[in-house]
Design an enzyme around this catalytic site. Structure first.
Site, PDB file in Angstrom:
ATOM      1  N   ALA A 104       0.883  -1.165   0.000  1.00 33.99           N
ATOM      2  CA  ALA A 104       0.000   0.000   0.000  1.00 33.99           C
ATOM      3  C   ALA A 104       0.922   1.216   0.000  1.00 33.99           C
ATOM      4  CB  ALA A 104      -0.909   0.004   1.221  1.00 33.99           C
ATOM      5  N   CYS A 105       0.662   2.155  -0.906  1.00 32.90           N
ATOM      6  CA  CYS A 105       1.494   3.360  -0.985  1.00 32.90           C
ATOM      7  C   CYS A 105       1.452   4.068   0.367  1.00 32.90           C
ATOM      8  CB  CYS A 105       0.979   4.284  -2.072  1.00 32.90           C
ATOM      9  SG  CYS A 105       1.753   5.915  -2.025  1.00 32.90           S
ATOM     10  N   ILE A 106       2.617   4.300   0.932  1.00 35.61           N
ATOM     11  CA  ILE A 106       2.656   4.827   2.299  1.00 35.61           C
ATOM     12  C   ILE A 106       2.057   6.228   2.386  1.00 35.61           C
ATOM     13  CG2 ILE A 106       5.066   5.626   2.084  1.00 35.61           C
ATOM     14  CD1 ILE A 106       5.382   4.738   5.077  1.00 35.61           C
ATOM     15  N   ALA A 153      -1.689   5.912   2.203  1.00 36.67           N
ATOM     16  CA  ALA A 153      -2.211   5.181   3.351  1.00 36.67           C
ATOM     17  C   ALA A 153      -2.231   6.038   4.614  1.00 36.67           C
ATOM     18  CB  ALA A 153      -1.402   3.907   3.578  1.00 36.67           C
TER      19      ALA A 153
END
Lengths: 115, 89, 136, 136, 115, 89
Positions: D81-83, D86
């Site tokens: 998940a793209c930090i 997120a």
């Protein structure tokens, strides 16, 4: 060949344009050639004089202006959409190239992203 | 019944057209968020009595458009308080 | 003198995805400043993400759930996230955490999880109900 | 014989809001069944909600985060998940929970929080990258 | 007077239609008169023969068909949108009334919701 | 270069038009999710070589349309594997 990131949404009303720009900047940061194409309501990203302080958001205008410095190869803008939104080239932030949105244009890119 | 129509969608969305098609002559239209770019859209005919939120115009470099009545958030509150009915598109 | 008008605000657009929570907060602050009251804030659909206690935006961006929570608490405004929308989207309070046997809850105070009946009550009342939708 | 083709799947639409996680999962299962490999699944934008461990849909609806997590673990597929997406949207792992001093983390295994570099790596590789967007 | 809930999105691709229907059903459950209006791609909610098992979603067709039983006063469908999506009245689920989407129609409702 | 265009948006969205405007004669078009209702839309002209996902057609009561090639998810995998380039709209 380069990656094309298309922005076809108006600025500020959603985060999609920002997240598209982040993708283009990441490509550039990792030395992958990337270009941006603004079309539809997305051309409003390029209008000079944006002041979003009243929305508690950061100006995207600065981010877009800085894109070439961070390695984005081209800031392309669709001619027909400029006309639709009554944007004269003089009203745009600096550094953009006007193009026609056609299959031939898109054929120049090996990967196309449109969030 | 005076209806205030509030639309926040970009004018290229079908919802924007549905809002315009729902307007009676005596109704008011308020453009917010991405809808303010309708003021720059050569293909959109807005009713002459329309309002637009200042903060949204300024954000998008559209301050000073002559074809709208610019209002701030307190002005939006007054419009909504005065309306008999409000439809948010 | 404005005491006759009260608003219910329904927010259906998520923060960091739509402008809805920002527009709604600016409207809400202006309404109170003019002496109007806000009966209730109701989060529906993707709007329930505004009740997440875990949002952690960069320090130079507004934390919308926190800004909203502070506004609601400071002005004693009842705030509800629709329970059906919230459970699907991963917003839980302690009670639902226990019921669904999850490791955490993540709703920010003062938001409560309640049903659409709360919204119906606003519609049936003299409250003026406004919707703050996403951009699509 | 198909070993030359591998896919990267980018999911940008949230579950219980868009059909993207469903279409992507059906595609992914069909790809593996035909002998293709999946190099990576990358959640971006609203798609990060697919990594929520707290989603609690009604029992007669699919739990999409759980269905995806089981598929990814069962097939050893890296999932990110793209930090940046997120953190804004309230998806935290233990490390970010500590950094931002929150009471809980809520990411479901095997999803990891990593940067857009993971996506760039897929673009630069021979992996075929597909996007599963929302409906708007 | 009654509340009008407008559904203008195609079914299954997003949850908005379902959540609009839930609103209408809640109104009815609490004895508040409510009607539904389908317009634009939303008219596709009314197409008979929906089989969404392949999408792991429940059929909305049944929910809409059952709406009058649960107290929804009217299932209205916009004539022009029916034509656009080539839906003959015979191809619709039972119980709908065809109307024209006009300000006069909307004026019959004291509150209008469009998610 | 043979490009496969995958569109999941309803045909009343501007993105759908942008997808059609990007098609070359040799390209392929795959309709998924809400895009399948384009097959019933009197105002949309699709290229003759178009594909649509069976599960999405069936869900929306559109099985049996003669103007498309119906494929299942494995068929979608084959189309993508065979394409030189894929654009997801």
């Amino acid at each position: 060949m380069s990656v094309l990131v298309i922005i076809d949404q108006a600025p500020y009303g959603s985060w999609r344009g920002r997240e598209s720009l982040d993708m283009a900047l990441s490509l550039a940061a990792f030395d992958q050639p990337a270009s941006l194409l603004f079309t539809g309501p997305g051309v409003n990203w390029l209008r000079a004089g944006q002041e979003p302080a009243g929305l508690s958001q950061k100006a995207v205008e600065r981010n877009v202006s800085a894109a070439p410095i961070f390695g984005i190869e081209e800031l392309l803008v669709d001619r027909q959409s400029l006309a639709k939104y009554q944007l004269e080239p003089s009203a745009l932030i600096a550094g953009t190239s006007t193009v026609d949105y056609t299959p031939e244009l898109l054929a120049n890119y090996y990967h196309v992203v449109c969030l | 019944m005076k209806t205030l129509h509030i639309v926040n969608k970009s004018p290229d969305q079908a919802r924007f057209g549905r809002c315009l098609a729902a307007l009676e002559a005596s109704d008011q239209l308020l453009l917010t968020e991405n809808a303010v770019i309708a003021l720059a859209d050569a293909g959109i005919v807005l009713p002459s009595e329309n309002y637009a939120l200042a903060a949204d115009l300024e954000a998008r470099g559209l301050a000073g458009r002559p074809t709208t009545t610019v209002i701030d958030y307190p002005g939006m509150v007054r419009l909504t308080a005065d309306a008999d009915r409000i439809i948010c598109w | 003198m404005h005491s006759q008008t009260a608003f219910t605000l329904v927010i259906t657009g998520a923060p960091y995805s739509t402008q809805a929570p920002q527009t709604a907060l600016a409207f809400a602050k202006a309404a109170l400043a003019q002496g109007y009251s806000i009966d209730r804030v109701f989060l529906y659909g993707d709007g329930v993400h505004l009740s997440s206690a875990l949002a952690a935006p960069p320090s130079d961006e507004t934390n919308w759930p926190k800004a909203w929570a502070e506004f609601l608490q400071g002005n004693d405004i009842p705030a509800v996230a629709c329970i059906a929308s919230a459970l699907r989207r991963g917003i839980l309070n302690n009670e639902e955490q226990a019921r669904y046997q999850r490791n955490a809850s993540n709703i920010i105070e003062p938001f409560e999880l309640l049903g659409l009946g709360e919204w119906v009550e606003s519609i049936a009342s003299t409250s003026k109900t406004l919707y703050f939708h996403g951009d699509h």
